[in-house]
Design an enzyme around this catalytic site. Structure first.
Site, short mmCIF file in Angstrom:
data_model
loop_
_atom_site.label_atom_id
_atom_site.label_comp_id
_atom_site.label_asym_id
_atom_site.label_seq_id
_atom_site.Cartn_x
_atom_site.Cartn_y
_atom_site.Cartn_z
N GLU A 191 -23.63 -12.70 20.10
CA GLU A 191 -24.64 -13.26 20.98
C GLU A 191 -24.28 -14.69 21.40
OE1 GLU A 191 -26.95 -10.75 17.86
OE2 GLU A 191 -25.02 -11.79 18.04
N CYS A 209 -29.54 -11.46 14.37
CA CYS A 209 -29.87 -12.00 13.05
C CYS A 209 -30.83 -13.16 13.19
CB CYS A 209 -28.62 -12.42 12.30
SG CYS A 209 -27.81 -13.88 12.96
N ALA A 266 -2.38 13.85 4.70
CA ALA A 266 -1.39 14.39 5.64
C ALA A 266 -0.74 15.59 4.96
CB ALA A 266 -0.34 13.34 5.98
N SER A 282 8.02 14.18 0.43
CA SER A 282 6.91 14.25 1.38
C SER A 282 7.21 13.58 2.71
CB SER A 282 5.66 13.61 0.76
OG SER A 282 5.91 12.25 0.44
N TRP A 326 9.17 13.56 6.23
CA TRP A 326 7.87 13.12 6.75
C TRP A 326 7.02 14.35 6.99
CZ3 TRP A 326 6.74 8.21 6.34
CH2 TRP A 326 7.76 7.26 6.37
N GLU A 329 -5.37 7.32 -0.17
CA GLU A 329 -4.17 7.85 0.50
C GLU A 329 -3.32 8.76 -0.38
OE1 GLU A 329 -1.91 5.82 3.31
OE2 GLU A 329 -3.23 4.09 3.45
N GLY A 337 -2.52 10.59 -4.63
CA GLY A 337 -2.07 11.91 -4.24
C GLY A 337 -3.08 12.97 -4.66
N ARG A 372 -4.06 14.31 -7.46
CA ARG A 372 -5.01 14.06 -8.55
C ARG A 372 -6.13 13.13 -8.11
NH1 ARG A 372 -1.14 13.13 -13.91
NH2 ARG A 372 -0.16 15.20 -13.89
N THR A 431 -8.48 14.97 -5.64
CA THR A 431 -9.32 15.91 -6.37
C THR A 431 -10.38 15.18 -7.18
OG1 THR A 431 -7.46 17.46 -6.52
CG2 THR A 431 -9.31 17.81 -8.04
#
Length: 370
Positions: free
Chosen positions: A52, A75, A154, A168, A170, A293, A295, A297, A300
């Site tokens: 603002e 605010c 990915a 991994s 790419w 990012e 892995g 484990r 999960t």
């Protein structure tokens, strides 16, 4: 041009602050007078003028009698910068149109009320859903003090994040990798497990896009197996290693002497770092967003712990048949127990498909202190 179109322009201005405003929201402001835009502004960085005020400086004397379009309720308290409501009243703004109310208890509804009492006309609710989504990190953190958690994967089309030998690179296309760096640029921290560090030795910095800042790098390492020469500890920005009481105290002291921050957390039922506790501790330390990012484990564990707000999957047009899966058992035995993703969006990025979706936590669709 109507309120909706002007508000879209304010939202576009707000996006210009991406990656720079945390723990504040991204805010854009547009000043319109006699059908012409006379001022534009956005919040560039935490501690710098709010959108603002930036737009008022742009417009100068043309501000008097103008209409302000802003994507968040102005605010009304003194923080690192003065209250925007005071600046708007002093500038003689005749109408304030905002997208969504600021849920910060110090502002929520109060900013609009102060303006009304001063004789300024106020309207809210224009493109409210778009405004909430833009600042989904801020909206969650201010209400829960828990970071917004983005899980990024990915993988191949058959859900493998690495081949059987652990390789991994790419999995995804160059365009997808560039987009991942753009995502890193927008979060306070990235998180990986120690297995990812040992196998891939990632740097976890922002490199493939215009550099604004590097996120904090967090490594979940219950036994402090992270090599001292790992890139995540030696190159780039700040690093945090999260471990447990059973870790070697000598290794911990060595890491701390190298300037690495070490958090000692409780273990979960599997004897690894309790990710729920990590997320809570991160929030206490002012980390508003984390991108996980890798892995397998950690992915999960995060899903089992129900801490994930948003998922982004980069699916490469490759099939391995064998290899390391994205996720291990989530303890779901029946189809009706499957995690249901919401607001699913799919687009092509390079050769890959990017699937973006939410896990439906209500607070993740909701704004910290400006």
């Amino acid at each position: 041009m109507d309120d909706v179109e002007y508000m879209r322009q304010a939202l576009e201005l707000a996006r210009m602050g991406y990656g720079r405003t945390s723990p504040n929201p991204m805010v854009g402001a547009l000043l319109v007078k006699d059908g012409k835009v006379v001022g534009r502004g956005y919040h560039r960085k935490a501690g710098e003028p709010h959108a603002e005020v930036d737009s008022l400086r742009y417009a100068g004397e043309l501000s008097r009698g103008a209409t302000l379009y802003v994507n968040l309720e102005p605010c009304c308290f003194q923080g690192k910068t003065p209250p925007c409501t005071r600046a708007l009243i002093d500038a003689g703004i005749s109408l304030v149109v905002y997208a969504v109310e600021d849920p910060n208890p110090r502002v929520s509804g109060k900013g609009a009320e102060i303006l009304k009492r001063a004789g300024t006309e106020v309207r809210g609710g224009v493109l409210a859903d778009e405004a909430r989504k833009l600042n989904e990190v801020y909206f969650k953190y201010i209400r829960t003090h828990i970071p917004f958690i983005l899980l990024k994967v990915a993988s191949t089309l058959d859900g493998r994040i690495a081949a059987s030998d652990g390789s991994s690179r790419w999995v995804s296309s160059e365009e997808s990798r560039s987009h991942c760096h753009w995502l890193r640029n927008g979060v306070d921290a990235v998180m990986v497990g120690v297995e990812t560090v040992i196998r891939d030795d990632p740097q976890l910095t922002v490199r493939l896009v215009e550099r604004v800042k590097d996120p904090k790098r967090m490594v979940l390492d219950s036994r402090l197996r992270t090599p001292l020469e790992a890139k995540v500890l030696t190159k780039g920005g700040d690093s945090i290693v999260v471990t447990t009481r059973r870790a070697n105290p000598d290794k911990r002291r060595t890491l701390e002497e190298k300037g690495i921050e070490v958090w000692v957390m409780e273990e979960d039922d599997n004897g690894t770092v309790d990710i729920r506790e990590v997320v809570r501790e991160a929030g206490k330390r002012g980390i508003t967003s984390i991108m996980i990012e890798g892995g397998n484990r950690v992915y999960t564990s995060a899903l089992r712990a129900d801490v994930v707000d948003k998922v982004i999957l980069f699916l490469s047009p490759k099939i391995l048949g064998e290899g390391i899966p994205s996720f291990s058992s989530l303890g779901i035995g029946k189809m009706e127990g499957a995690l249901n993703l919401k607001e699913v969006a799919v687009q092509k990025v390079g050769e890959d498909l990017m699937v973006e979706a939410y896990l439906g936590h209500p607070d993740s669709q909701i704004p910290s202190e400006r």
